[in-house]
Design an enzyme around this catalytic site. Structure first.
Site, PDB file in Angstrom:
ATOM      1  N   ALA A   1       0.816  -1.209   0.000  1.00 53.57           N
ATOM      2  CA  ALA A   1       0.000   0.000   0.000  1.00 53.57           C
ATOM      3  C   ALA A   1       0.856   1.268   0.000  1.00 53.57           C
ATOM      4  CB  ALA A   1      -0.938  -0.010   1.203  1.00 53.57           C
ATOM      5  N   HIS A   2       0.167   2.411  -0.021  1.00 51.96           N
ATOM      6  CA  HIS A   2       0.834   3.706  -0.148  1.00 51.96           C
ATOM      7  C   HIS A   2       1.734   4.020   1.034  1.00 51.96           C
ATOM      8  CE1 HIS A   2      -2.105   5.501   2.679  1.00 51.96           C
ATOM      9  NE2 HIS A   2      -2.989   4.736   2.053  1.00 51.96           N
ATOM     10  N   ASN A   3       2.887   4.619   0.715  1.00 45.06           N
ATOM     11  CA  ASN A   3       3.864   5.090   1.695  1.00 45.06           C
ATOM     12  C   ASN A   3       4.532   3.987   2.504  1.00 45.06           C
ATOM     13  OD1 ASN A   3       1.749   7.592   1.518  1.00 45.06           O
ATOM     14  ND2 ASN A   3       3.855   8.305   1.822  1.00 45.06           N
TER      15      ASN A   3
END
Length: 340
Positions: free
Chosen positions: A241-243
């Site tokens: 997922a993001h980051n």
């Protein structure tokens, strides 16, 4: 491609035992190999095949003592499995190197640059202002968005999608169907019960020597970068997922999901179907067993954990032993109640 056994032995720094003029043109399993093939023996349970194989050459350990004669020429090395893996790498590299040139139709946008000795397959698309290095292989129907950077000796297999602003290092392999840089799962709940999209304006950075499996998805950051560090290997069907940040030389097996903003350390091993919540930290050299659920940070290095929620591997095994005996323990408890 055809090689003499001596050429192969020189490559592996091994010693030939038998006819050093024998030639091989393919690699095979020892139990299936035919004349002209090279095989290896690493697992002792396969040793009987050494005396019956049709392989022309077999890689064996320096310490192996033959129980009977074999018709195959032997190459003795310190580690047969590692040596055979080295040969597979050279073989695959040679096959990829044969792919050179530009097939039509394909597209490259304005301001984009690509290095020497490259391959672009039919129907591949390269957007504007991309910088692509030397010896890069881009297979058919791959999509590379605007402002993407790709380092030397990287292979992008068929159907890969690289969203805009993605950065890929050198010596990377991205397998078919992988999607790098798609939006992170960001939705803000509204008073009326609906959800409003949170724009994802960051990117994905893959450092050097990384492998991404087929149909894996790595989301771009909301802001900043989702980062996969040097040497990490990610299996098929993984969701990152993001980051998220994944450290160096970490391996992640199939069907694992890592939630947003989690930081995975260096030299970790994450087995299949692991779920990791967001905004936590996993220490270096952590091993997480299959189907585990990790719900809190792991700050001590070198832990081996298992279960959902995951905890110490050996304690988990003992707990599972007790769990399997619960029906029996319940019956004994009922019997004791009756006696009392």
């Amino acid at each position: 491609m055809e090689f003499t056994v001596q050429q192969i032995a020189d490559l592996l720094q091994g010693k030939v035992e038998g006819d050093n003029s024998v030639k091989v043109s393919t690699l095979a399993k020892i139990e299936e190999a035919q004349t002209g093939a090279l095989a290896f023996l690493s697992n002792p349970k396969y040793e009987p095949y050494l005396y019956s194989t049709s392989a022309s050459v077999v890689i064996v350990s320096n310490t192996l003592e033959l129980k009977k004669e074999t018709s195959a020429t032997l190459i003795r090395v310190e580690d047969p499995y590692s040596s055979f893996s080295t040969l597979l790498h050279y073989y695959q590299t040679a096959l990829l190197a044969s792919k050179v040139g530009v097939e039509e139709p394909c597209f490259m946008g304005k301001g984009s640059q690509i290095g020497e000795n490259h391959y672009r397959g039919a129907f591949s698309y390269i957007g504007n202002n991309c910088k692509i290095g030397n010896n890069v292989r881009i297979f058919p129907q791959a999509y590379i968005g605007d402002n993407v950077h790709i380092g030397d000796n990287t292979t992008i297999f068929a159907g890969v999608k690289l969203y805009a602003n993605t950065v890929i290092g050198s010596n990377c392999t991205i397998h078919s169907g992988a999607v790098i840089g798609s939006d992170g799962f960001g939705w803000a709940p509204q008073p009326d019960g609906t959800y409003k999209a949170v724009p994802q304006i960051g990117n994905v950075v893959l450092e050097d020597d990384i492998s991404i499996g087929a149909n894996t998805a790595i989301d771009c950051a909301t802001m900043g970068s989702t980062i996969i560090r040097k040497g990490t290997k990610i299996d098929n069907l993984v969701q990152i997922a993001h980051n998220v940040e994944v450290g160096t030389d970490t391996v992640i097996a199939s069907q694992t999901g890592i939630s947003g903003s989690t930081k995975i350390g260096n030299n970790c091993v994450i087995a299949g179907q692991v779920g990791i919540v967001g905004h936590i930290t996993i220490a270096n050299k952590t091993t997480i067993g299959a189907q585990s659920g990790v719900s809190k940070s792991l700050k001590e290095e070198g832990l081996i954990i298992q279960g959902s929620p995951a905890f110490d591997y050996k304690q988990n095994l003992r707990a599972m032993t007790v769990f399997r005996k619960l029906p029996e323990l319940q019956r004994e408890l009922e019997m004791l109640k009756e006696k009392v």
